[in-house]
Motif scaffolding. Structure first.
Motif, short mmCIF file in Angstrom:
data_model
loop_
_atom_site.label_atom_id
_atom_site.label_comp_id
_atom_site.label_asym_id
_atom_site.label_seq_id
_atom_site.Cartn_x
_atom_site.Cartn_y
_atom_site.Cartn_z
N TRP A 139 -32.89 9.46 -42.29
CA TRP A 139 -31.67 10.19 -42.64
C TRP A 139 -31.95 11.66 -42.92
O TRP A 139 -31.19 12.32 -43.62
N GLY A 140 -33.03 12.17 -42.35
CA GLY A 140 -33.28 13.61 -42.44
C GLY A 140 -34.36 14.02 -43.41
O GLY A 140 -34.67 15.21 -43.53
N GLY A 141 -34.96 13.07 -44.11
CA GLY A 141 -36.04 13.38 -45.04
C GLY A 141 -37.39 13.04 -44.45
O GLY A 141 -37.64 13.25 -43.27
N SER A 142 -38.25 12.49 -45.27
CA SER A 142 -39.59 12.12 -44.82
C SER A 142 -40.12 11.01 -45.71
O SER A 142 -39.63 10.79 -46.82
N HIS A 143 -41.16 10.33 -45.23
CA HIS A 143 -41.80 9.31 -46.06
C HIS A 143 -42.33 9.91 -47.35
O HIS A 143 -42.21 9.32 -48.42
N GLU A 144 -42.91 11.09 -47.23
CA GLU A 144 -43.51 11.74 -48.39
C GLU A 144 -42.45 12.14 -49.42
O GLU A 144 -42.65 11.96 -50.63
N LEU A 145 -41.33 12.68 -48.94
CA LEU A 145 -40.27 13.10 -49.85
C LEU A 145 -39.68 11.91 -50.59
O LEU A 145 -39.47 11.96 -51.82
N ALA A 146 -39.42 10.82 -49.87
CA ALA A 146 -38.83 9.63 -50.50
C ALA A 146 -39.78 9.03 -51.52
O ALA A 146 -39.36 8.68 -52.64
N LEU A 147 -41.05 8.92 -51.17
CA LEU A 147 -42.01 8.32 -52.09
C LEU A 147 -42.22 9.19 -53.32
O LEU A 147 -42.33 8.68 -54.45
N SER A 148 -42.26 10.49 -53.15
CA SER A 148 -42.43 11.40 -54.28
C SER A 148 -41.26 11.25 -55.26
O SER A 148 -41.46 11.20 -56.48
N PHE A 149 -40.05 11.19 -54.73
CA PHE A 149 -38.87 11.01 -55.58
C PHE A 149 -38.94 9.68 -56.31
O PHE A 149 -38.67 9.60 -57.52
N ALA A 150 -39.34 8.62 -55.61
CA ALA A 150 -39.42 7.29 -56.21
C ALA A 150 -40.47 7.25 -57.30
O ALA A 150 -40.23 6.69 -58.39
N GLU A 151 -41.62 7.81 -57.04
CA GLU A 151 -42.70 7.78 -58.03
C GLU A 151 -42.35 8.59 -59.27
O GLU A 151 -42.69 8.20 -60.39
N ASP A 152 -41.67 9.70 -59.08
CA ASP A 152 -41.26 10.51 -60.22
C ASP A 152 -40.26 9.75 -61.09
O ASP A 152 -40.35 9.75 -62.33
N ALA A 153 -39.30 9.08 -60.45
CA ALA A 153 -38.32 8.30 -61.20
C ALA A 153 -39.00 7.16 -61.95
O ALA A 153 -38.71 6.91 -63.13
N ALA A 154 -39.92 6.47 -61.28
CA ALA A 154 -40.61 5.34 -61.89
C ALA A 154 -41.44 5.77 -63.09
O ALA A 154 -41.53 5.06 -64.10
N ALA A 155 -42.05 6.94 -62.99
CA ALA A 155 -42.93 7.42 -64.05
C ALA A 155 -42.17 7.82 -65.31
O ALA A 155 -42.71 7.76 -66.41
N ASN A 156 -40.90 8.21 -65.15
CA ASN A 156 -40.16 8.77 -66.28
C ASN A 156 -39.04 7.89 -66.81
O ASN A 156 -38.62 8.06 -67.96
N ALA A 157 -38.57 6.96 -66.01
CA ALA A 157 -37.41 6.15 -66.41
C ALA A 157 -37.81 5.03 -67.37
O ALA A 157 -38.96 4.60 -67.39
#
Length: 295
Positions: free
Chosen positions: A155-173
């Protein structure tokens, strides 16, 4: 909803204060396919309430994507795109009205993310809509899920962008938020995108030491965390870890998830496979039972 009794729906939803609970029940409203004339009746009867506009808009988003289908753009018929665009315009109008009537609620902002994705508004606009939802409810699960979808390569992003967003959310939520499951989704999406069969890049990625460590770290920050608490929809968390650990031969880790679930299967993530999710769930559970230590 099956009786098209908007009054009962309105009375039920109107007393819900927790935005996560409202989102959970809203998900059921979007599962009703086709033209929902009773929603229009509800809007006409309750013109000052945000709820009929929210339900109508969220339903229209889901209905739009059903009209488009799951094929790539190059394989989607022009007639499908016309249906898609018409339904998305309706969704956008209804959700905008819902926001005007209840500016403090994050739910319509979350629904506007996949609406904008369908309208090709881009990553920047998706991020803005996500920020509006998060400003009203910091750990809104569905808003995070929708923005993560926008960040995927397809959808216009990248594997790296999606995983970085996911890992940041997981680390802080918070552990019970369910947001650590985004890490699993990222890896599964890359697995499918690059090829899930043995010898394909996706299979190599999913079974790499770094990915396996990431999956276990995500489980430790959520379903295996001492502060994890079951909330509405908790079954999805355990199902997605059960699948990820199963396909990577982490038999004991997967078995722990199935032990928690019993027979409580969710459509996602088992719809990564063709066929009936319940049958795939049962087949995987049986294989895990045969292979886990002590079986």
């Amino acid at each position: 909803m099956e009786r098209r009794d908007w009054r009962a729906v309105h009375n039920f939803l109107s007393v819900i204060q927790d935005p996560d609970h409202l989102q959970y029940y809203l998900n059921f409203c979007t599962k009703q396919n086709g033209v929902q004339a009773w929603i229009d009746d509800w809007i006409e009867a309750e013109p000052h309430s945000f709820l009929p506009f929210l339900v109508g808009g969220a339903h229209a988003v889901k209905w739009a994507w059903l009209g488009r289908g799951i094929a790539l753009a190059k394989d989607t018929l022009p007639a499908q795109f016309k249906i898609f665009e018409r339904r998305l315009r309706r969704a956008h109008a209804l959700l905008t009205e819902a926001i005007a009537r209840n500016p403090d609620d994050p739910t319509a902002w979350a629904a506007l993310i996949p609406c904008g994705m369908g309208m090709s508004l881009g990553l920047e606009e998706a991020t803005r809509r996500f920020q509006e939802a998060a400003a009203r409810h910091r750990w809104h699960l569905v808003a995070h899920q929708h923005l993560h979808n926008q960040f995927l390569r397809k959808w216009g992003g990248s594997h790296e962008l999606a995983l970085s967003f996911a890992e940041d959310a997981a680390a802080n939520a918070p552990a019970s938020s369910g947001l650590a499951t985004l890490v699993v989704t990222s890896h599964l999406e890359q697995w499918v995108d690059l090829g899930s069969g043995v010898g394909h890049a996706g299979h190599e990625h999913l079974n790499s030491p770094a990915t396996l460590a990431g999956l276990h770290a995500a489980a430790d920050r959520s379903v295996r965390h001492p502060h994890y608490r079951r909330r509405l929809g908790w079954q999805h968390d355990h199902n997605i870890f059960a699948l990820a650990f199963w396909v990577t031969d982490q038999w004991n880790a997967s078995g722990e998830m199935f032990d928690q679930l019993g027979d409580q299967v969710t459509e996602t993530p088992w719809n990564y496979y063709a066929g009936e999710p319940v049958k795939r769930f049962a087949w995987a559970r049986d294989e895990v039972s045969r292979n886990r230590t002590g079986s």
